[in-house]
Design a protein around this motif. Structure first.
Motif, PDB file in Angstrom:
ATOM      1  N   ILE A   4       0.838  -1.186   0.000  1.00  0.00           N
ATOM      2  CA  ILE A   4       0.000   0.000   0.000  1.00  0.00           C
ATOM      3  C   ILE A   4       0.878   1.243   0.000  1.00  0.00           C
ATOM      4  CG2 ILE A   4      -1.783   1.276   1.253  1.00  0.00           C
ATOM      5  CD1 ILE A   4      -2.552  -1.428   2.562  1.00  0.00           C
ATOM      6  N   ALA A   5       0.702   2.111  -0.990  1.00  0.00           N
ATOM      7  CA  ALA A   5       1.456   3.353  -1.072  1.00  0.00           C
ATOM      8  C   ALA A   5       0.685   4.473  -0.398  1.00  0.00           C
ATOM      9  CB  ALA A   5       1.735   3.716  -2.527  1.00  0.00           C
ATOM     10  N   LEU A   6       1.240   4.990   0.694  1.00  0.00           N
ATOM     11  CA  LEU A   6       0.681   6.154   1.373  1.00  0.00           C
ATOM     12  C   LEU A   6       1.342   7.394   0.784  1.00  0.00           C
ATOM     13  CD1 LEU A   6       0.970   4.821   5.031  1.00  0.00           C
ATOM     14  CD2 LEU A   6      -1.136   4.977   3.693  1.00  0.00           C
ATOM     15  N   ILE A   7       0.567   8.227   0.110  1.00  0.00           N
ATOM     16  CA  ILE A   7       1.098   9.421  -0.550  1.00  0.00           C
ATOM     17  C   ILE A   7       0.687  10.637   0.264  1.00  0.00           C
ATOM     18  CG2 ILE A   7       1.162  10.786  -2.671  1.00  0.00           C
ATOM     19  CD1 ILE A   7       0.387   8.171  -4.166  1.00  0.00           C
ATOM     20  N   GLN A   8       1.589  11.090   1.119  1.00  0.00           N
ATOM     21  CA  GLN A   8       1.305  12.191   2.036  1.00  0.00           C
ATOM     22  C   GLN A   8       1.571  13.517   1.305  1.00  0.00           C
ATOM     23  OE1 GLN A   8       2.062  11.692   6.409  1.00  0.00           O
ATOM     24  NE2 GLN A   8       3.576  13.294   6.035  1.00  0.00           N
ATOM     25  N   PHE A 217      -4.794   5.041   6.791  1.00  0.00           N
ATOM     26  CA  PHE A 217      -5.027   6.459   7.052  1.00  0.00           C
ATOM     27  C   PHE A 217      -3.981   7.265   6.297  1.00  0.00           C
ATOM     28  CE2 PHE A 217      -4.164  10.327   9.491  1.00  0.00           C
ATOM     29  CZ  PHE A 217      -5.442  10.838   9.713  1.00  0.00           C
ATOM     30  N   CYS A 218      -4.422   8.128   5.375  1.00  0.00           N
ATOM     31  CA  CYS A 218      -3.488   8.926   4.581  1.00  0.00           C
ATOM     32  C   CYS A 218      -3.800  10.402   4.750  1.00  0.00           C
ATOM     33  CB  CYS A 218      -3.554   8.527   3.107  1.00  0.00           C
ATOM     34  SG  CYS A 218      -2.270   9.322   2.108  1.00  0.00           S
ATOM     35  N   ASN A 219      -2.881  11.117   5.381  1.00  0.00           N
ATOM     36  CA  ASN A 219      -3.072  12.526   5.698  1.00  0.00           C
ATOM     37  C   ASN A 219      -2.283  13.415   4.736  1.00  0.00           C
ATOM     38  OD1 ASN A 219      -4.111  14.643   7.199  1.00  0.00           O
ATOM     39  ND2 ASN A 219      -2.668  14.441   8.887  1.00  0.00           N
ATOM     40  N   VAL A 220      -2.619  14.710   4.741  1.00  0.00           N
ATOM     41  CA  VAL A 220      -1.823  15.681   3.992  1.00  0.00           C
ATOM     42  C   VAL A 220      -0.463  15.875   4.669  1.00  0.00           C
ATOM     43  CG1 VAL A 220      -3.759  16.960   3.006  1.00  0.00           C
ATOM     44  CG2 VAL A 220      -2.910  17.566   5.278  1.00  0.00           C
ATOM     45  N   GLY A 221       0.496  16.372   3.919  1.00  0.00           N
ATOM     46  CA  GLY A 221       1.813  16.670   4.469  1.00  0.00           C
ATOM     47  C   GLY A 221       2.125  18.147   4.331  1.00  0.00           C
ATOM     48  N   GLY A 222       3.118  18.595   5.060  1.00  0.00           N
ATOM     49  CA  GLY A 222       3.524  19.986   4.979  1.00  0.00           C
ATOM     50  C   GLY A 222       4.453  20.346   6.116  1.00  0.00           C
ATOM     51  N   ALA A 223       4.872  21.602   6.147  1.00  0.00           N
ATOM     52  CA  ALA A 223       5.842  22.067   7.131  1.00  0.00           C
ATOM     53  C   ALA A 223       5.267  22.038   8.541  1.00  0.00           C
ATOM     54  CB  ALA A 223       6.298  23.482   6.789  1.00  0.00           C
ATOM     55  N   VAL A 224       6.092  21.632   9.484  1.00  0.00           N
ATOM     56  CA  VAL A 224       5.645  21.549  10.875  1.00  0.00           C
ATOM     57  C   VAL A 224       5.245  22.912  11.396  1.00  0.00           C
ATOM     58  CG1 VAL A 224       7.998  21.773  11.787  1.00  0.00           C
ATOM     59  CG2 VAL A 224       6.235  20.669  13.170  1.00  0.00           C
ATOM     60  N   GLU A 225       5.955  23.974  10.964  1.00  0.00           N
ATOM     61  CA  GLU A 225       5.627  25.311  11.445  1.00  0.00           C
ATOM     62  C   GLU A 225       4.289  25.815  10.906  1.00  0.00           C
ATOM     63  OE1 GLU A 225       8.774  25.752   8.116  1.00  0.00           O
ATOM     64  OE2 GLU A 225       8.390  24.466   9.864  1.00  0.00           O
ATOM     65  N   GLY A 247       7.634  11.609   9.671  1.00  0.00           N
ATOM     66  CA  GLY A 247       7.608  13.064   9.635  1.00  0.00           C
ATOM     67  C   GLY A 247       6.305  13.599   9.087  1.00  0.00           C
ATOM     68  N   CYS A 248       6.213  14.920   9.047  1.00  0.00           N
ATOM     69  CA  CYS A 248       4.968  15.545   8.605  1.00  0.00           C
ATOM     70  C   CYS A 248       5.066  16.144   7.200  1.00  0.00           C
ATOM     71  CB  CYS A 248       4.535  16.624   9.600  1.00  0.00           C
ATOM     72  SG  CYS A 248       5.706  17.987   9.741  1.00  0.00           S
ATOM     73  N   GLU A 249       6.249  16.158   6.603  1.00  0.00           N
ATOM     74  CA  GLU A 249       6.419  16.743   5.276  1.00  0.00           C
ATOM     75  C   GLU A 249       5.818  15.845   4.195  1.00  0.00           C
ATOM     76  OE1 GLU A 249       7.704  19.645   4.575  1.00  0.00           O
ATOM     77  OE2 GLU A 249       8.787  20.230   6.407  1.00  0.00           O
ATOM     78  N   GLU A 250       5.691  16.401   2.977  1.00  0.00           N
ATOM     79  CA  GLU A 250       5.234  15.602   1.850  1.00  0.00           C
ATOM     80  C   GLU A 250       6.188  14.441   1.613  1.00  0.00           C
ATOM     81  OE1 GLU A 250       3.658  17.486  -1.752  1.00  0.00           O
ATOM     82  OE2 GLU A 250       5.140  16.357  -2.898  1.00  0.00           O
ATOM     83  N   GLY A 251       5.625  13.300   1.285  1.00  0.00           N
ATOM     84  CA  GLY A 251       6.445  12.132   1.001  1.00  0.00           C
ATOM     85  C   GLY A 251       5.586  10.915   0.773  1.00  0.00           C
ATOM     86  N   MET A 252       6.215   9.798   0.472  1.00  0.00           N
ATOM     87  CA  MET A 252       5.497   8.552   0.206  1.00  0.00           C
ATOM     88  C   MET A 252       6.217   7.398   0.875  1.00  0.00           C
ATOM     89  SD  MET A 252       4.478   6.773  -3.465  1.00  0.00           S
ATOM     90  CE  MET A 252       6.149   6.251  -3.912  1.00  0.00           C
TER      91      MET A 252
END
Length: 286
Positions: A4-8, A217-225, A247-252
């Motif tokens: 399963i590919a989680l694409i954040q 569960f697949c959430n959006v990603g982005g900068a922690v700040e 981490g919370c940044e964009e990634g897969m």
């Protein structure tokens, strides 16, 4: 085994085309790496709040174009896709001239066929200002990966939604989300700055255990700040979190899941067996 590919994905505000292009690129990479299912986050194409950009809301009416693109991509790459959720703006057939906006998730199989569709029923509080609540019943549907159910983001907080799908035989429940750290509000952040990540981690794993189901569960990603929480993950009974995007940044990340674990867990907990009993005492049955 199911990969399963989680694409954040990080949805850049109002940039529908570039967000879509990055989503397609990730899906191609996932398929090339052997993933059988690619999942994107809720509202992955843009933020559709009308006060931000009315033109984006108007472009929601073109959701069928993006859906058709994902169907063609699934067929081309031989991969199942849950393209997060799409905002669907359409005229209310009961009231001429009145438009309604729905938050909708789809499951597209590897032949490009739409196997299932779900309109979000449990809307997050700010979302209620601009999205209409779906009224259709929760429905589990057949896919090449077995019986699957769809939920969206805040549905995670409602065990009843999962039960409705599990009692219909769902073994995997996919939950695209747009969940940020500031959703707890000032009060929650003051009590615990990590409150929302704790919520997600606990709830995803709990739903897997209490339903003997795989929860994706697949959430959006982005900068922690900027308040992004990440926490995209696959949870399994007995195992807990079976894999996540770090981490919370964009990634897969591609998570490999042994669906046989579900049968082992059911043998231990007998949740589904109890749901099917004639004397089940909570008013709903398998």
């Amino acid at each position: 085994m199911v990969k399963i590919a989680l694409i954040q994905l990080h949805p850049e505000p109002h940039k529908i085309e570039s967000n879509h292009a990055r989503a397609v690129e990730y899906i191609r990479k996932a398929a090339k790496a052997g993933a059988m299912l690619a999942v994107l986050p809720e509202f992955h194409l843009a933020d559709f709040h009308p006060t931000h950009d009315e033109s984006v809301r108007r472009r929601c009416a073109d959701y069928q174009t993006h859906l058709a693109t994902y169907c063609a991509l699934a067929r081309e790459c031989n991969i199942n896709i849950v393209p997060g959720s799409l905002a669907e703006l359409r005229e209310d057939p009961a009231t001429t001239g009145v438009e309604r906006l729905f938050n909708v998730a789809y499951f597209i199989d590897n032949t490009g066929r739409v196997c299932g569709r779900y309109e979000k029923r449990n809307l997050w509080i700010p979302e209620r200002e601009f999205v209409d609540r779906g009224t259709a019943e929760h429905v589990a549907f057949d896919t090449p990966l077995g019986k699957v159910g769809l939920l969206i983001c805040w549905d995670l907080a409602f065990p009843e939604a999962f039960r409705e799908l599990v009692r219909q035989g769902a073994r995997m429940i996919v939950v695209p989300a747009y969940w940020k750290m500031d959703d707890a509000g000032e009060v929650g952040r003051r009590r615990n700055p990590e409150s929302e990540r704790v919520f997600v981690d606990a709830a995803v794993v709990s739903r897997a255990f209490e339903n003997t189901a795989a929860v994706v569960f697949c959430n959006v990603g982005g900068a922690v700040e900027e308040g992004y929480a990440g926490a995209s993950q696959v949870a399994m009974p007995l195992l807990g979190c079976a894999g996540r995007v770090e981490g919370c940044e964009e990634g897969m990340n591609i998570v490999e899941v042994d669906m046989g674990v579900l049968d082992e867990a059911e043998g231990v907990y007998k949740v589904r067996e109890d749901l099917g009993r004639a004397d089940w005492h909570y008013g709903y049955r398998k």
